[in-house]
Design a protein around this motif. Structure first.
Motif, PDB file in Angstrom:
ATOM      1  N   ALA A 107       0.852  -1.203   0.000  1.00  0.00           N
ATOM      2  CA  ALA A 107       0.000   0.000   0.000  1.00  0.00           C
ATOM      3  C   ALA A 107       0.886   1.250   0.000  1.00  0.00           C
ATOM      4  N   LEU A 108       1.944   1.233   0.826  1.00  0.00           N
ATOM      5  CA  LEU A 108       2.836   2.400   0.895  1.00  0.00           C
ATOM      6  C   LEU A 108       3.576   2.586  -0.426  1.00  0.00           C
ATOM      7  N   SER A 109       3.920   1.469  -1.106  1.00  0.00           N
ATOM      8  CA  SER A 109       4.655   1.601  -2.376  1.00  0.00           C
ATOM      9  C   SER A 109       3.763   2.256  -3.437  1.00  0.00           C
ATOM     10  N   VAL A 110       2.449   1.989  -3.372  1.00  0.00           N
ATOM     11  CA  VAL A 110       1.530   2.621  -4.333  1.00  0.00           C
ATOM     12  C   VAL A 110       1.452   4.121  -4.044  1.00  0.00           C
ATOM     13  N   ARG A 111       1.413   4.461  -2.746  1.00  0.00           N
ATOM     14  CA  ARG A 111       1.376   5.891  -2.394  1.00  0.00           C
ATOM     15  C   ARG A 111       2.651   6.592  -2.895  1.00  0.00           C
ATOM     16  N   THR A 112       3.812   5.958  -2.668  1.00  0.00           N
ATOM     17  CA  THR A 112       5.087   6.548  -3.112  1.00  0.00           C
ATOM     18  C   THR A 112       5.065   6.766  -4.620  1.00  0.00           C
ATOM     19  N   PHE A 113       4.528   5.788  -5.339  1.00  0.00           N
ATOM     20  CA  PHE A 113       4.434   5.881  -6.807  1.00  0.00           C
ATOM     21  C   PHE A 113       3.626   7.121  -7.208  1.00  0.00           C
ATOM     22  N   LEU A 114       2.488   7.336  -6.519  1.00  0.00           N
ATOM     23  CA  LEU A 114       1.637   8.482  -6.842  1.00  0.00           C
ATOM     24  C   LEU A 114       2.323   9.804  -6.470  1.00  0.00           C
ATOM     25  N   GLU A 115       3.044   9.783  -5.340  1.00  0.00           N
ATOM     26  CA  GLU A 115       3.740  11.013  -4.902  1.00  0.00           C
ATOM     27  C   GLU A 115       4.820  11.394  -5.915  1.00  0.00           C
ATOM     28  N   LEU A 116       5.563  10.403  -6.391  1.00  0.00           N
ATOM     29  CA  LEU A 116       6.617  10.675  -7.378  1.00  0.00           C
ATOM     30  C   LEU A 116       6.002  11.218  -8.663  1.00  0.00           C
ATOM     31  N   LYS A 117       4.857  10.610  -9.030  1.00  0.00           N
ATOM     32  CA  LYS A 117       4.163  11.047 -10.245  1.00  0.00           C
ATOM     33  C   LYS A 117       3.757  12.518 -10.095  1.00  0.00           C
ATOM     34  N   GLN A 118       3.252  12.857  -8.894  1.00  0.00           N
ATOM     35  CA  GLN A 118       2.818  14.245  -8.641  1.00  0.00           C
ATOM     36  C   GLN A 118       4.024  15.180  -8.674  1.00  0.00           C
ATOM     37  N   GLU A 119       5.123  14.677  -8.106  1.00  0.00           N
ATOM     38  CA  GLU A 119       6.352  15.472  -8.053  1.00  0.00           C
ATOM     39  C   GLU A 119       6.801  15.836  -9.475  1.00  0.00           C
ATOM     40  N   GLU A 120       6.703  14.835 -10.377  1.00  0.00           N
ATOM     41  CA  GLU A 120       7.131  15.067 -11.768  1.00  0.00           C
ATOM     42  C   GLU A 120       6.238  16.108 -12.449  1.00  0.00           C
ATOM     43  N   LYS A 121       4.933  16.091 -12.091  1.00  0.00           N
ATOM     44  CA  LYS A 121       3.983  16.986 -12.763  1.00  0.00           C
ATOM     45  C   LYS A 121       4.020  18.398 -12.191  1.00  0.00           C
ATOM     46  N   ARG A 122       4.584  18.548 -11.001  1.00  0.00           N
ATOM     47  CA  ARG A 122       4.552  19.829 -10.289  1.00  0.00           C
ATOM     48  C   ARG A 122       5.383  20.872 -11.043  1.00  0.00           C
ATOM     49  N   PRO A 123       4.815  22.081 -11.231  1.00  0.00           N
ATOM     50  CA  PRO A 123       5.602  23.123 -11.926  1.00  0.00           C
ATOM     51  C   PRO A 123       6.896  23.398 -11.164  1.00  0.00           C
ATOM     52  N   PRO A 124       7.973  23.771 -11.873  1.00  0.00           N
ATOM     53  CA  PRO A 124       9.286  23.926 -11.216  1.00  0.00           C
ATOM     54  C   PRO A 124       9.269  24.944 -10.079  1.00  0.00           C
TER      55      PRO A 124
ATOM     56  N   GLN B  97      -5.861  15.088 -10.161  1.00  0.00           N
ATOM     57  CA  GLN B  97      -6.826  13.987 -10.248  1.00  0.00           C
ATOM     58  C   GLN B  97      -6.164  12.651 -10.609  1.00  0.00           C
ATOM     59  N   ASP B  98      -5.113  12.684 -11.467  1.00  0.00           N
ATOM     60  CA  ASP B  98      -4.514  11.401 -11.855  1.00  0.00           C
ATOM     61  C   ASP B  98      -3.387  10.982 -10.919  1.00  0.00           C
ATOM     62  N   CYS B  99      -3.211  11.687  -9.800  1.00  0.00           N
ATOM     63  CA  CYS B  99      -2.202  11.290  -8.810  1.00  0.00           C
ATOM     64  C   CYS B  99      -2.862  10.803  -7.533  1.00  0.00           C
ATOM     65  N   THR B 100      -4.133  10.445  -7.636  1.00  0.00           N
ATOM     66  CA  THR B 100      -4.826   9.858  -6.478  1.00  0.00           C
ATOM     67  C   THR B 100      -5.869   8.885  -6.999  1.00  0.00           C
ATOM     68  N   TYR B 101      -6.140   7.858  -6.223  1.00  0.00           N
ATOM     69  CA  TYR B 101      -7.194   6.916  -6.606  1.00  0.00           C
ATOM     70  C   TYR B 101      -8.491   7.243  -5.868  1.00  0.00           C
ATOM     71  N   ALA B 102      -8.443   8.296  -5.045  1.00  0.00           N
ATOM     72  CA  ALA B 102      -9.632   8.641  -4.259  1.00  0.00           C
ATOM     73  C   ALA B 102     -10.694   9.258  -5.166  1.00  0.00           C
ATOM     74  N   ASN B 103     -11.946   8.900  -4.885  1.00  0.00           N
ATOM     75  CA  ASN B 103     -13.053   9.518  -5.615  1.00  0.00           C
ATOM     76  C   ASN B 103     -13.618  10.606  -4.712  1.00  0.00           C
ATOM     77  N   GLN B 104     -13.166  11.867  -4.956  1.00  0.00           N
ATOM     78  CA  GLN B 104     -13.509  12.985  -4.068  1.00  0.00           C
ATOM     79  C   GLN B 104     -15.015  13.199  -3.953  1.00  0.00           C
ATOM     80  N   LYS B 105     -15.755  12.839  -5.022  1.00  0.00           N
ATOM     81  CA  LYS B 105     -17.205  13.113  -5.015  1.00  0.00           C
ATOM     82  C   LYS B 105     -17.964  12.117  -4.147  1.00  0.00           C
TER      83      LYS B 105
END
Length: 1708
Positions: free
Chosen positions: A1139-1156, A1218-1226
């Motif tokens: 579970a933690l490895s999936v979270r790390t994967f999403l965090e890294l993905k978000q990190e890559e997408k984050r503006p400099p 939205q694509d860096c989380t599997y949560a359905n906010q709605k």
């Protein structure tokens, strides 16, 4: 290059294994339900473990083979499926142990020739390519290996095997330290993990080189060993000699013979020839060196002396041929050893036996009987004969041999004489021609076994009604003691020493119910308590609403009238009265009004929906379906459906015009057929002619002419579509194939249309109605139906029925786990409300952790152990009588590992009807029959006791209540159909990406399996899989006669059906399976094999690290729209880790997408925010001091506005894309989310879980607290969390349906049963029509096994224990209603599932019950009338911990705790740290026993905080324990003597596995036999094979007696004796240390310390410490209640300990 060069690597390997030992899980090799994985046993580990067996003497071949077969038979009887492997290289390890060489060879031959076991001997070693391929092909789940060999070099060989197994992903099980009971075998499992797998690949070359050097060194032992014995003769020469001897024998005995005779004459003649050669050699070398020849000859024997020894050997073999085992067990036991100068010849003889056995294949075409390979020599018998000839015969005791023996012996010796040939050997008689002694002189050469006879202690007479009723029939045959016997007179009263004068041991203790933490005091009126209670109820309702969307119902108590039969239709119009007519008219008016409302609604939104369909077909259709779901008017629905169909047809035409002849997108055609399904099925009576015509036109466009014609005459439609256009629009396949292949999961399910007045929310199926009838008739039922098929509805109907009947009746719902208890309780809170008198509640809960409203509620939800406490509690019987119904959920736990016998007790103790629910039982008929026999018992009891037992209850009923009709019927309700199909997929990794192959269920089968067992009953195919099977069959048998008949388009099941139903597809599937089976049975198995091969997925080989790729798997499933998903793993650490490895994967993905610049912006904003916050606080402080200044007020407002603005910007900056989380906010609003999060604010894993949940991830396992589990369950069901990793705890009934289930780790716990429970979660009824199951990192053979293996049968457990007997007698003697209590106790004693239809087992249980009573009387817990006394209450209170509870009380009574617990100074109430630590040491030895593998004691690992190995008990405690153990052992041994009468002696004289029989007619004409076999004393209670090693009944008194010593057919294991050995030894005789986790934790208070040093899993350590703390608390409370002296030291010490231990524990 010698082995020294490689020592570093060997040491590394050893350390890696050593590090894994303490982490090894001590678990059952066979899961709960007796069904095993395929596994391997290393043959040399088996030999090394069995040869070290404590009771086995060297040279006793038959006893050794018995030990081996007993073990293997134990594995097989428990469902084991295995192969044994002997590596060729492994033989080299025995060159230094020549005694074992022939034994190993005989063992291999015996297993190959005399048993059906798969024995593999073709592999050279564990690093060979062949072995690797074998593992890949067979994929064993684990390999049983020893961790220590018979010499250091063999240990290295075992280490290589362990390391190589791990590298191949095969787990390792240690052969030592195993324990067995009736259903299970426990062993240390060292799993192959990502930590230990890489070692092999990282050091591959080094390992291979080291292995070669090791083998070379072992091979070099051979010439050394041979040289000292055979001189200049090489291996080859001796082999040739052996072969020559065998060829010669074949000429002498052309008619053939048996292996014992053959080995005897060939080995004797070969040994004599070799010895002759050895002496020649010796003389030659001596004369060369001019040494005194006489001196040399005195060191070794001459040939005549050896001939004498060989003659004795021949005679001993003749004895083996003539004497049955019953006679051999009476042999005298000679304790003398062979003399030193005999050793050379004995070694040589063993080598010769090995050479002969190795060349046994030369006898291939000769009649050689190999049956008695297991009994080639009996060294004790040989010593016995030798002793007679050199001592007694010389002294004048001349005894004849008997004719038969003499004749046989002469024949053997004459053959030896002919085989020796080169020199003459003496005549057969006299047997001794030389004077030399072969045996050492010994003052007492014969063991006196008469002293070891176990006294038959006789039974203390009892006068007790229970005893007479249960065991009266066997009591009359047992020896009873007279009343003046010392054993009886010493019972009078236990001497209570001074300190215990203040103790009232007989005072009734509060039971577990009283002690369980009560969440809220029911009577309390404190506003704070009331508020928290209210909060609890609000949350329960919220939790319940997350479980199901059922609106709460208020229940009103009503008069119970006899139910009318709902299955009989009522004649409608006959005699309606005025009220009924008015009601009918009103109903009509309401319906008309509803119609009008729906008309308006459709008018309002029809335009927008139709436009949407034109713009975007799929999203428009979705909106239209949403409208249909909420619409209540049939006529409006019909119009909407027609609009939809028109839109579909238009879309299809447009699509086909665009596409032309190219492949078409069939999703529009599927939508079109779905609409036609709806119209034809739901509104047939509303359809007009024009509608029919239009539907026919649509079918025509799809190319389904025949169907269109059957619906509407053809000519009308034909004009519409020109012939040439038809191909353009047609989908290009028949209607049946199209529906099965593309619409399988939309096929209409067979559902009844007629509502049932008893059910408001849905229309129940026929089988569900049967359940409602069961409840209406007060009957019992066993219900077996698949997961999520709706079987639990009956439970809620049952609750409602009891709630309506009165305010007194109770329903008890028994669930296997606390998680399930919480879930059901929440559902009940959500479903029902009722106005009850003050202090009463609808729903209560009782688990070991907490309870509330348990005895003042009408629906009690509990776990089995807690319900058992209430049923067995003498003073709760009035409450028990209020129970109207009991519901057992997941009743298959009756076959489980933990607490299974409790389920049995509950089922036999309740008098009311019950519902037993399960998704998986393979023998429900047997279970139902057993339960029906229990109900018959209760029927008889009720008749005997008279009908007045309910009088007290009925009196409290309302006067207009009808008396309830008692029913004793137990129905079996079976239902096999799942609502939605499941499809399976195998995941593979290629080129760093994940691919899914569809797995056709038939690919799991083989033709042999189908021929033997047919298709498994629950192996169902989805419609497209059925089509795939037909096509493949058609492809591989061109001239298949029934191909046309079974063609789906022509099949009778679908003839002219516009709407194909699920049932039609199922019938077609059955006929296809039947046809396929007939192929196999009627000579077309080859074609069938080709079909199965074609259906199998291509070789699934995954390169790449599956653990690393796990987050990618989740991501891929998200892209495919397959979430929400459950990912099942079986190790706690991995559940969290993934579970933690999936979270790390999403965090890294978000990190890559984050503006400099985002991070810099975040930093600046935080600083600004800090400054603004400061100035606001400053301003506040100033304002408070000074008067309010308007200007300053404005400034503050500006600051606050800026503060809020900054916060908003900051939130935006930190927002998860939205694509860096599997949560359905709605799925859930922020306020509710916060409420769920707040509940885990202070829990151990709360922060972790909140963090994961924000990303839509969760994990779920047994070590989480219930609040933490609820967080994951609620958010997953609400759809907020969509990825959950979990262990099997989720499989047991927890309501967490999902779209997909992924099996992401292989384990012994992933078995047929768990697979069905877990995969059953896939496919949410009402949301998904198809469920998907994915196998990730599970080997193909395992997948096949899971799919085809049956759910195993339930088998009974050993039902009795000493403590249970105490609890039953407490109930019988102190119950509120004595008659009722005795009836319950008898029911438990008489109705165990184990003894159902097994009279011999019943008899054995009766004797065990008697043993228990005798034991309890002698220990002072019972009097002669069977009434509990002394500390019986305390013993029963600690019933979770037998036998530690009995030992604890014996320590207390002996005053040992009073000696230990001395305060720091007189008059003080405080105890020093030293006293506390000693107290914990004693308690850890009793209640914190976790054994470590013996080998771990040799560790050189460094420990930082913990001691790790638990010290022994203090001396005085140890002595008391020894005394207790010896008393119990004597009683138990005496009990075994009595039970031995029940043994099946015919079986006892057979080897357990090969069934080779050693019984026979005793030899009576030989005086010598009678003389040697005259020890009949002490030969009753143990196995005849075990007597061969000189054991006797007296050995039963030894500590740690192995199970195989006891007679195996009596069904009793030594483990059933209530003893607690302070030192435990494994099968190889090594001491197994205890893990000091409890004491270590008490000293350092660190959970991390236990993980790091004690090598425990954090979650498991936490659970164990919690149990230990609760045990101390339980003891502390009990002692306080039993002692009236406020200042008793023991009580104070335990209170202090309980407090400090909990303090440390709560800090964790």
């Amino acid at each position: 290059m010698g082995l020294e060069e490689h020592m570093m690597l060997l040491e590394k390997m050893s350390q890696l294994i050593m590090g894994a030992l303490p982490k090894a899980e001590y678990s059952s090799l066979f899961n709960d339900f007796v069904e095993s994985e395929f596994f391997l046993i290393d043959g040399d580990s088996l030999l090394a473990t069995c040869i070290c067996e404590k009771s086995l003497k060297q040279g006793q071949d038959l006893h050794f083979f018995y030990v081996v077969e007993y073990y293997l038979m134990d594995l097989i009887s428990k469902g084991g499926q295995f192969a044994i492997v002997f590596f060729k290289d492994a033989e080299y390890a025995y060159f230094s142990l020549p005694k074992l060489l022939p034994l190993r060879t005989a063992l291999i031959l015996h297993l190959q020739r005399n048993t059906t076991i798969d024995v593999q001997t073709e592999f050279s070693g564990c690093l060979s390519q062949g072995w690797k391929s074998f593992l890949e092909e067979r994929y064993p789940y684990y390999m049983i290996v020893a961790d220590e060999g018979l010499n250091p070099l063999q240990t290295h060989l075992f280490n290589f095997l362990i390391i190589q197994s791990w590298a191949m992903k095969v787990n390792v099980v240690l052969s030592s330290g195993q324990t067995s009971n009736i259903l299970r075998l426990y062993a240390y499992l060292m799993p192959s993990t990502s930590k230990n797998q890489p070692f092999f690949s990282e050091n591959k070359m080094k390992i291979e080189n080291a292995y070669k050097v090791l083998i070379k060194q072992l091979q070099e032992c051979r010439p050394l060993a041979l040289e000292s014995l055979f001189g200049n003769l090489k291996w080859k020469n001796i082999m040739e000699e052996a072969c020559e001897t065998i060829f010669l024998l074949k000429q002498l005995w052309p008619e053939g013979s048996d292996i014992r005779r053959v080995l005897c004459v060939t080995s004797c003649s070969l040994s004599l020839r070799m010895y002759h050669h050895f002496l020649e050699n010796r003389k030659k070398s001596v004369s060369d060196e001019n040494i005194n020849i006489q001196e040399v000859e005195s060191n070794c024997l001459n040939v005549q002396e050896m001939e004498d020894l060989c003659k004795l050997h021949c005679l001993s073999v003749v004895f083996l041929l003539h004497l049955p085992l019953s006679q051999r067990t009476c042999a005298r036991f000679i304790t003398s050893h062979w003399t030193k100068n005999l050793q050379t010849f004995l070694k040589m003889k063993k080598w010769c036996e090995y050479f002969i056995l190795s060349n046994i294949n030369i006898f291939e075409f000769w009649n050689l009987n190999l049956i008695h390979l297991s009994d080639l020599s009996d060294e004790l018998l040989l010593k016995n004969i030798a002793f007679y000839y050199e001592n007694e015969d010389v002294e004048g005791l001349h005894l004849n041999l008997g004719d038969a023996i003499m004749k046989d012996y002469e024949h053997l010796w004459n053959t030896v004489s002919k085989l020796v040939g080169k020199f003459s050997v003496g005549k057969p008689f006299p047997l001794r021609t030389t004077k030399l002694s072969f045996l050492e002189k010994n003052p007492s050469p014969i063991k006196d076994t008469s002293k070891e006879k176990i006294p038959n202690l006789g039974f203390i007479p009892m006068s007790c009604e229970l005893l007479d009723k249960f065991v009266g029939d066997i009591l009359k045959n047992l020896p009873l003691l007279k009343s003046d016997d010392p054993t009886v007179t010493s019972l009078v009263k236990q001497k209570e020493f001074d300190e215990l004068v203040h103790w009232h041991s007989h005072r009734p203790l509060s039971d577990d119910y009283d002690r369980t933490k009560c969440q809220y005091d029911e009577k309390c009126r404190d506003p704070r308590v009331l508020r928290s209670r209210q909060k609890y109820h609000v949350f329960q309702r919220f939790y319940g609403s997350s479980l199901e969307s059922v609106s709460p119902k208020t229940v009103v108590t009503q008069a119970v009238k006899p139910k009318r039969n709902f299955s009989v239709p009522k004649n409608k119009k006959a005699h309606e009265n005025k009220a009924e007519i008015i009601t009918r008219e009103n109903k009509k008016r309401l319906i008309a009004k509803e119609e009008e409302k729906e008309e308006k609604r459709w008018k309002a939104c029809s335009f927008s929906i139709e436009e949407e369909i034109k713009e975007n077909f799929n999203s428009g259709m979705k909106n239209l379906e949403d409208f249909l779901k909420s619409c209540k008017s049939s006529s409006v629905k019909l119009r909407v459906e027609m609009v939809a169909l028109t839109a579909c047809l238009k879309a299809w035409k447009d699509h086909c015009r665009d596409k032309g002849e190219t492949t078409k997108d069939l999703s529009i055609a599927v939508q079109m057929m779905k609409r036609i399904y709806s119209l034809m099925e739901q509104y047939p009576e509303l359809l007009q002619e024009a509608d029919h015509q239009f539907i026919a036109k649509c079918l025509k466009y799809l190319g389904f002419d025949e169907l269109a014609g059957s619906l509407y005459p053809a000519q009308v439609v034909r004009d519409d579509i020109k012939e040439m256009k038809r191909n353009k629009y047609s989908i290009g396949m028949g209607p049946v194939r199209f529906q099965l292949q593309y619409m399988g999961h939309y096929l209409i399910r067979e559902e009844r249309k007629d509502p049932d007045p008893r059910v408001q929310d849905f229309i129940p199926d026929t089988w569900q109605r049967e359940l409602l009838d069961v409840v209406d008739n007060n009957e019992s039922a066993v219900i077996v139906a698949p997961t999520s098929s709706g079987k639990t509805y009956a439970s809620y109907y049952c609750m409602e029925k009891v709630l309506k009947e009165s305010n007194e009746g109770v329903v008890v719902y028994v669930a296997p786990t606390k998680a399930l208890v919480n879930q059901v309780a929440a559902t009940v809170h959500n479903r029902f409300t009722k106005n009850l008198p003050n202090g009463e509640a609808i729903c209560g809960v009782f688990t070991r952790d907490y309870r509330h409203d348990a005895l003042n509620c009408q629906v009690l939800i509990t776990v089995p152990a807690c319900f058992e406490i209430l049923l067995l509690s003498p003073h709760r019987q009035a409450w028990v009588k209020r129970i109207r119904y009991v519901i057992f959920d997941e009743v298959h736990c009756l076959g489980g590992e933990i607490g299974a016998e409790i389920w049995e007790h509950l089922l036999v103790m309740i008098r009311c009807p019950f519902l037993a629910l399960s998704a998986t039982i393979s023998n429900p008929e047997h279970l139902t029959e057993w339960l029906q026999s229990v109900k018959h018992y209760w029927k008889q009891e009720d008749n005997t006791m008279g009908k007045n037992r309910n009088a007290g209850y009925c009196a409290s009923f309302h006067k207009d209540h009808f008396p309830i009709k008692e029913s004793y019927k137990v129905r079996l309700v079976l239902y096999g159909e799942r609502y939605n199909d499941l499809e399976k997929h195998v995941c593979t990794i290629k080129d760093d990406d994940i691919y899914f192959d569809h797995f056709h269920p038939c690919a799991a089968l083989t033709t042999d399996h189908i021929e033997k067992y047919g298709f498994p009953s629950d192996l169902t195919l989805s419609p497209r899989e059925t089509i795939q099977l037909y096509d493949t069959m058609f492809q591989f048998w061109e001239s298949w006669p029934r191909a046309q008949e079974l063609d789906p388009e022509k099949s009778i099941h679908f003839k002219n059906k516009i709407v194909i139903k699920k049932l039609d597809a199922r019938k077609y599937e059955e006929s296809l399976k039947a046809e396929f089976t007939s192929w196999i049975k009627n000579g077309h198995a080859e074609e069938a094999k080709m079909v199965l091969r074609k259906l199998s997925p291509d070789s699934v080989f995954s390169s790449g690290n599956m653990v690393r790729m796990f987050p990618r798997l989740v991501e891929k499933l998200r892209k495919m729209g397959k979430l929400p998903a459950l990912f099942f793993l079986f190790r706690l650490g991995d559940v969290e880790g993934r579970a933690l490895s999936v979270r790390t994967f999403l965090e890294l993905k978000q990190e890559e997408k984050r503006p400099p610049k985002a991070d810099k912006e975040f930093h600046d904003l935080t600083n600004k925010l800090r400054k603004v916050t400061k100035s606001i606080e400053k301003q506040k402080a100033i304002e408070e001091k000074s008067q309010k200044n308007p200007r300053k007020m404005d400034q503050r407002l500006i600051n606050e506005a800026e503060h809020n603005n900054l916060l908003r910007t900051l939130e935006k900056n930190m927002e998860i894309p939205q694509d860096c989380t599997y949560a359905n906010q709605k799925a859930i609003d922020e306020e509710t989310l916060q409420m769920v999060f707040d509940r885990v604010k202070f829990t151990r894993k709360g922060a972790d879980l909140k963090d994961l949940a924000r990303r839509g991830i969760g994990y779920h396992h047994s070590s989480l607290s219930f609040k933490e589990k609820q967080l994951v369950e609620i958010l997953f069901r609400k759809g907020f969390i969509r990825v959950v990793t979990a262990t099997g705890t989720l499989a047991l009934g927890i309501n967490m349906p999902c779209k997909s289930v992924v099996f992401a780790q292989n384990s012994v716990y992933l078995d047929a049963l768990n697979y069905r429970q877990m995969s059953g979660r896939a496919g949410r009824r009402g949301q998904d029509l198809l469920g998907d199951v994915y196998f990730y990192d599970i080997p193909l053979p395992k997948i096949e096994k899971l799919i085809k293996s049956k759910v195993p049968e339930l088998r009974g457990q050993f039902p009795l224990s000493i403590t249970l007997v105490v609890r039953l007698l407490l109930l019988a003697s102190k119950g509120d209603d004595p008659e009722d209590a005795k009836a319950k106790v008898l029911s438990v004693l008489k109705h165990s599932l184990l003894s159902f239809k097994q009279p011999r087992v019943t008899e054995m249980l009766k004797l065990y019950f008697l043993f228990s009573l005798q034991f309890l009387m002698k220990q002072g817990y019972l009097d002669q009338e069977g009434k509990p006394l002394g500390f019986a209450g305390l013993v029963s209170h600690l019933h979770y911990h037998e036998p530690s509870n009995l030992v604890f009380v014996s320590f207390l009574v002996k005053g040992l705790f009073h000696n230990l617990c001395q305060p720091t100074m007189k008059g003080s109430k405080h105890f020093s740290q030293d006293v506390m630590e000693k107290l914990v040491l004693v308690l850890a030895n009793l209640f914190g026993r976790r054994l470590l593998p013996a080998k771990f004691q040799d560790t050189t690992l460094k420990f930082y905080q913990s001691k790790v190995f638990l010290e022994d008990l203090p001396e005085d405690f140890n002595a008391a324990l020894h005394e207790y153990n010896m008393n119990v052992t004597k009683d138990f041994a005496s009990f075994l003597l009595n039970v031995s009468k029940l043994a099946d002696m015919k079986q006892e004289y057979q080897l357990p596995l090969s069934k080779i029989n050693f019984a026979g007619k005793e030899c009576e004409d030989s005086q010598l036999v009678s003389h040697l076999m005259n020890c009949k004393e002490g030969r009753v209670a143990i196995s005849p094979f075990v007597y061969l090693s000189g054991n006797s009944d007296g050995d039963l008194l030894q500590p740690n007696t192995p199970n195989h010593v006891v007679l195996r057919t009596i069904g009793i294991h030594h483990t059933q004796a209530p003893v607690l050995w302070s030192q435990v030894f494994d099968n190889q005789g090594r001491r197994m240390p205890l893990n000091a986790y409890a004491l270590d934790f008490y000293k350092h208070g660190s959970l991390t310390g236990l993980v790091q040093d004690n090598r425990m899993n954090e979650g498991a350590a936490y659970q164990l410490l919690k149990d230990f703390a609760l045990t101390i608390q339980s003891i502390s409370v009990s002692l306080r209640e039993l002692c009236e002296n406020e200042d008793d030291n023991v009580v104070l010490a335990f209170e202090q300990l309980s407090e400090t231990f909990f303090e440390k524990f709560n800090k964790v």
